[in-house]
Design a protein around this motif. Structure first.
Motif, short mmCIF file in Angstrom:
data_model
loop_
_atom_site.label_atom_id
_atom_site.label_comp_id
_atom_site.label_asym_id
_atom_site.label_seq_id
_atom_site.Cartn_x
_atom_site.Cartn_y
_atom_site.Cartn_z
N GLU A 1 0.81 -1.22 0.00
CA GLU A 1 0.00 0.00 0.00
C GLU A 1 0.84 1.26 0.00
OE1 GLU A 1 -2.51 -0.45 3.38
OE2 GLU A 1 -3.62 -2.15 2.54
N LEU A 2 2.10 1.15 0.40
CA LEU A 2 2.98 2.32 0.45
C LEU A 2 3.64 2.63 -0.89
CD1 LEU A 2 4.71 1.74 3.90
CD2 LEU A 2 3.30 3.72 3.27
N VAL A 3 3.59 1.72 -1.84
CA VAL A 3 4.29 1.93 -3.11
C VAL A 3 3.85 3.21 -3.81
CG1 VAL A 3 4.78 0.98 -5.40
CG2 VAL A 3 4.86 -0.51 -3.37
N PRO A 4 2.56 3.55 -3.89
CA PRO A 4 2.20 4.82 -4.52
C PRO A 4 2.87 6.03 -3.86
CG PRO A 4 0.26 3.45 -4.30
CD PRO A 4 1.36 2.76 -3.53
N ALA A 5 2.96 6.01 -2.53
CA ALA A 5 3.64 7.12 -1.84
C ALA A 5 5.14 7.12 -2.15
CB ALA A 5 3.41 7.01 -0.33
N MET A 6 5.76 5.94 -2.22
CA MET A 6 7.18 5.86 -2.56
C MET A 6 7.47 6.51 -3.90
SD MET A 6 8.01 1.88 -1.64
CE MET A 6 7.38 1.09 -0.18
N LEU A 7 6.58 6.26 -4.86
CA LEU A 7 6.82 6.71 -6.23
C LEU A 7 6.12 8.03 -6.55
CD1 LEU A 7 6.58 3.31 -8.13
CD2 LEU A 7 8.57 4.40 -7.10
N GLY A 8 5.35 8.54 -5.58
CA GLY A 8 4.68 9.81 -5.80
C GLY A 8 3.60 9.76 -6.85
N ARG A 9 2.95 8.62 -6.97
CA ARG A 9 1.89 8.43 -7.96
C ARG A 9 0.75 7.62 -7.35
NH1 ARG A 9 4.26 5.24 -12.70
NH2 ARG A 9 2.05 5.27 -13.26
N ALA A 10 -0.44 7.95 -7.76
CA ALA A 10 -1.60 7.21 -7.25
C ALA A 10 -2.17 6.24 -8.27
CB ALA A 10 -2.69 8.19 -6.83
N ASP A 11 -1.72 6.38 -9.52
CA ASP A 11 -2.33 5.59 -10.62
C ASP A 11 -1.52 4.34 -10.93
OD1 ASP A 11 -0.20 7.13 -11.48
OD2 ASP A 11 -0.95 7.27 -13.53
N LEU A 12 -1.20 3.55 -9.91
CA LEU A 12 -0.39 2.37 -10.11
C LEU A 12 -1.27 1.14 -10.32
CD1 LEU A 12 2.42 2.80 -7.43
CD2 LEU A 12 2.32 3.70 -9.75
N THR A 13 -0.83 0.27 -11.21
CA THR A 13 -1.56 -0.98 -11.44
C THR A 13 -0.82 -2.16 -10.82
OG1 THR A 13 -0.48 -1.17 -13.60
CG2 THR A 13 -2.68 -0.16 -13.53
N ASP A 14 0.46 -2.29 -11.10
CA ASP A 14 1.28 -3.38 -10.58
C ASP A 14 2.46 -2.78 -9.82
OD1 ASP A 14 3.38 -5.34 -10.30
OD2 ASP A 14 2.34 -6.57 -11.76
N PRO A 15 2.49 -2.90 -8.49
CA PRO A 15 3.55 -2.26 -7.70
C PRO A 15 4.95 -2.69 -8.14
CG PRO A 15 1.79 -3.00 -6.26
CD PRO A 15 1.48 -3.55 -7.61
N TRP A 16 5.13 -3.97 -8.42
CA TRP A 16 6.47 -4.44 -8.79
C TRP A 16 6.90 -3.89 -10.16
CZ3 TRP A 16 9.82 -5.68 -5.47
CH2 TRP A 16 9.51 -6.44 -4.35
N GLN A 17 6.01 -3.85 -11.11
CA GLN A 17 6.37 -3.29 -12.41
C GLN A 17 6.75 -1.82 -12.29
OE1 GLN A 17 3.35 -3.91 -15.37
NE2 GLN A 17 3.60 -6.14 -15.41
N GLU A 18 6.01 -1.08 -11.47
CA GLU A 18 6.30 0.34 -11.31
C GLU A 18 7.63 0.55 -10.59
OE1 GLU A 18 4.65 2.51 -12.82
OE2 GLU A 18 2.81 1.45 -13.34
N LEU A 19 7.91 -0.24 -9.58
CA LEU A 19 9.21 -0.13 -8.90
C LEU A 19 10.34 -0.48 -9.85
CD1 LEU A 19 8.39 -1.75 -5.44
CD2 LEU A 19 9.16 0.59 -5.80
N THR A 20 10.14 -1.51 -10.68
CA THR A 20 11.17 -1.91 -11.63
C THR A 20 11.48 -0.78 -12.61
OG1 THR A 20 10.49 -4.23 -11.46
CG2 THR A 20 11.76 -3.61 -13.40
N ARG A 21 10.44 -0.10 -13.07
CA ARG A 21 10.66 1.04 -13.99
C ARG A 21 11.36 2.19 -13.27
NH1 ARG A 21 5.02 0.19 -15.38
NH2 ARG A 21 4.85 -1.10 -17.27
N ALA A 22 10.92 2.47 -12.07
CA ALA A 22 11.45 3.64 -11.35
C ALA A 22 12.92 3.50 -11.01
CB ALA A 22 10.63 3.87 -10.08
N VAL A 23 13.35 2.29 -10.65
CA VAL A 23 14.73 2.12 -10.19
C VAL A 23 15.73 2.17 -11.34
CG1 VAL A 23 14.80 -0.40 -10.31
CG2 VAL A 23 16.15 0.78 -8.56
N ARG A 24 15.27 1.93 -12.57
CA ARG A 24 16.20 1.91 -13.70
C ARG A 24 16.96 3.22 -13.87
NH1 ARG A 24 11.91 -0.83 -17.79
NH2 ARG A 24 12.11 -3.00 -17.08
N GLY A 25 16.32 4.32 -13.55
CA GLY A 25 16.98 5.61 -13.71
C GLY A 25 17.58 6.15 -12.44
#
Length: 462
Positions: A137-161
């Protein structure tokens, strides 16, 4: 430069001497005798332990241990037996016990248990653990986005940069376990820190009759308690009725193996009478095992450095990064990554090493520290860091057996040790066998609390 796994390397020490060095930090202790030299190979041990079967890509071959850790593990258990007497534990089998009970298998850069993943950053790798509903539930706050579908996919994208260390620091701000994989395992001379909390009790104690109060949960702390119980101690597990050990709802076979033969007390830590009972048990204990954040213990009035302990008390504190980092949470897989204890697939990419390997290694090391402290008269706080334990095993003394080829074989894989002229099939992890069922939560509460004054007044036999 990273040394190939299983390749020739300079012998940097002796596993038995490493364990003796650890024990000398506890005081004037008779060290275990130098072991008789028996022709053995830690990489063949690794193949037989079930841990190798858990290490590697899901669709690839199992991979060798990143260091000859099973030799250091065997010497740690041998030292326990030296201090406590015959010890009915096969050290290498503790590595795969949970996976054997749960029929788990290797998954590469997803942990065997599924809660931790290795994510590629711009400059390396980062491990993130999302094991609790609140973590997801904290992943949207970590990434500063509320429109997340898959937490792991979003984390994977975010960490690349992002840089691995910076990303891990950011994730930890939310109380979620994360760790950057270091380029090389950190150099750790001793996996614990020792401080004085009471006067020593004078003479070394036998373990028979010693009262261990176990406030820990999940794996590392309960394994420490199990080992002390097998060596003769009386173990009382204490839980909050509002927040019991989460492992109770996990695999029953593994839970029973960890807690068989122990007694169970459950009280409400939010009520004055519950906190009073907890304090009485802690005062009565010869050994306390806990794996809580120091702040949580302080809220219960149980800061070990501030309590008035009787002579000889041993307090074992297990945390992710040591008591000096009270807000850094860790679980077994991400703590292993922080310590540089990972496997390497055929292309050199990191994969998780066994199943939450920092947990069982820490349980063994914590038991070693507790027994060593008792042998020196006690009066000590043993601050055990899971990250430092992982690093100590990742830098275990090298062997000079030469390369160890891993070959396909009918039905699986085998490891060859040319130096010994031996081969070992890579075996699946084996489920542990409990002597009996663990007690129901709170089964012994009334009986033990009615006798707590007696417990507090007694002293362990010498």
């Amino acid at each position: 430069m990273r040394r190939p796994i299983g390749a020739v390397g300079a012998v940097t020490g002796d596993p038995a001497e490493t364990v003796r060095r650890w024990l000398r930090t506890l005081g004037d202790i008779t060290p275990p005798p130098a072991p008789a030299r028996v022709a053995g190979c830690p990489f063949l041990d690794w193949a037989a332990s079930g841990a190798m079967e858990l290490t590697g890509e899901a669709d690839g071959p199992p991979v060798l241990s990143p260091a000859p850790m099973t030799a250091l593990l065997r010497e740690s258990v041998a030292a326990l037996a030296h201090m406590a007497g015959p010890f009915p534990v096969d050290p290498v089998l503790v590595l795969g016990g949970r996976a054997g009970a749960m029929n788990l298998t290797r998954r590469g850069r997803t942990s065997v248990g599924g809660a931790t993943r290795l994510l590629r950053a711009s400059d390396g790798w980062c491990a993130v653990t999302l094991s609790r509903p609140d973590d997801l539930e904290l992943v949207p706050a970590m990434l500063g986005r509320a429109d997340l579908t898959d937490p792991w996919q979003e984390l994977t994208r975010a960490v690349r940069g992002a840089k691995a260390n910076e990303f891990a620091d950011h994730i930890r701000m939310f109380g979620v376990p994360a760790a950057a994989l270091p380029p090389e395992p950190p150099s750790v001379d001793v996996p614990w820190r020792v401080s004085t909390i009471a006067a020593p009790d004078g003479d070394a104690r036998r373990l028979d009759g010693v009262l261990v109060v176990d406030l820990s949960s999940l794996w590392a702390g309960p394994l420490c308690a199990r080992l002390l119980g097998l060596a003769g101690a009386r173990v009382v597990k204490v839980e909050s009725t509002r927040r019991p050990d989460g492992a109770r709802t996990g695999n029953r076979r593994f839970y029973d193996w960890l807690h068989a033969g122990h007694e169970s007390v459950a009280v409400d830590f939010t009520l004055p009478e519950g906190r009073s009972a907890l304090a009485d048990l802690v005062r009565a204990a010869d050994v306390v095992i806990e794996a809580s954040r120091p702040r949580a213990l302080a809220q219960l009035g149980l800061t070990p450095e501030r309590l008035d302990h009787r002579a000889g008390k041993v307090w074992v504190s297990i945390t992710g990064y040591g008591r000096g980092h009270p807000d850094r949470v860790a679980f077994g897989d991400d703590a292993a990554v922080a310590g540089g204890l990972v496997g390497r697939s055929a292309d050199g990419e990191p994969v998780f090493c066994a199943d939450a390997v920092a947990d069982p290694l820490t349980g063994v090391v914590a038991a070693l520290g507790a027994l060593g402290a008792l042998a020196c008269g006690g009066g000590q706080l043993i601050d055990v860091s899971m990250r430092n334990v992982a690093a100590a095993f990742a830098t275990a003394p090298r062997v000079d057996h030469g390369p160890h080829p891993v070959r396909r074989a009918p039905g699986g894989s085998v490891v060859e040790c040319p130096a010994l002229g031996r081969m070992q099939e890579v075996l699946p992890p084996r489920a542990p066998v409990a002597e009996r069922a663990a007690p129901a939560m709170g089964a012994d509460t009334a009986r033990i609390l009615s006798r707590v004054a007696e417990l507090r007044g007694r002293s362990a036999p010498r």
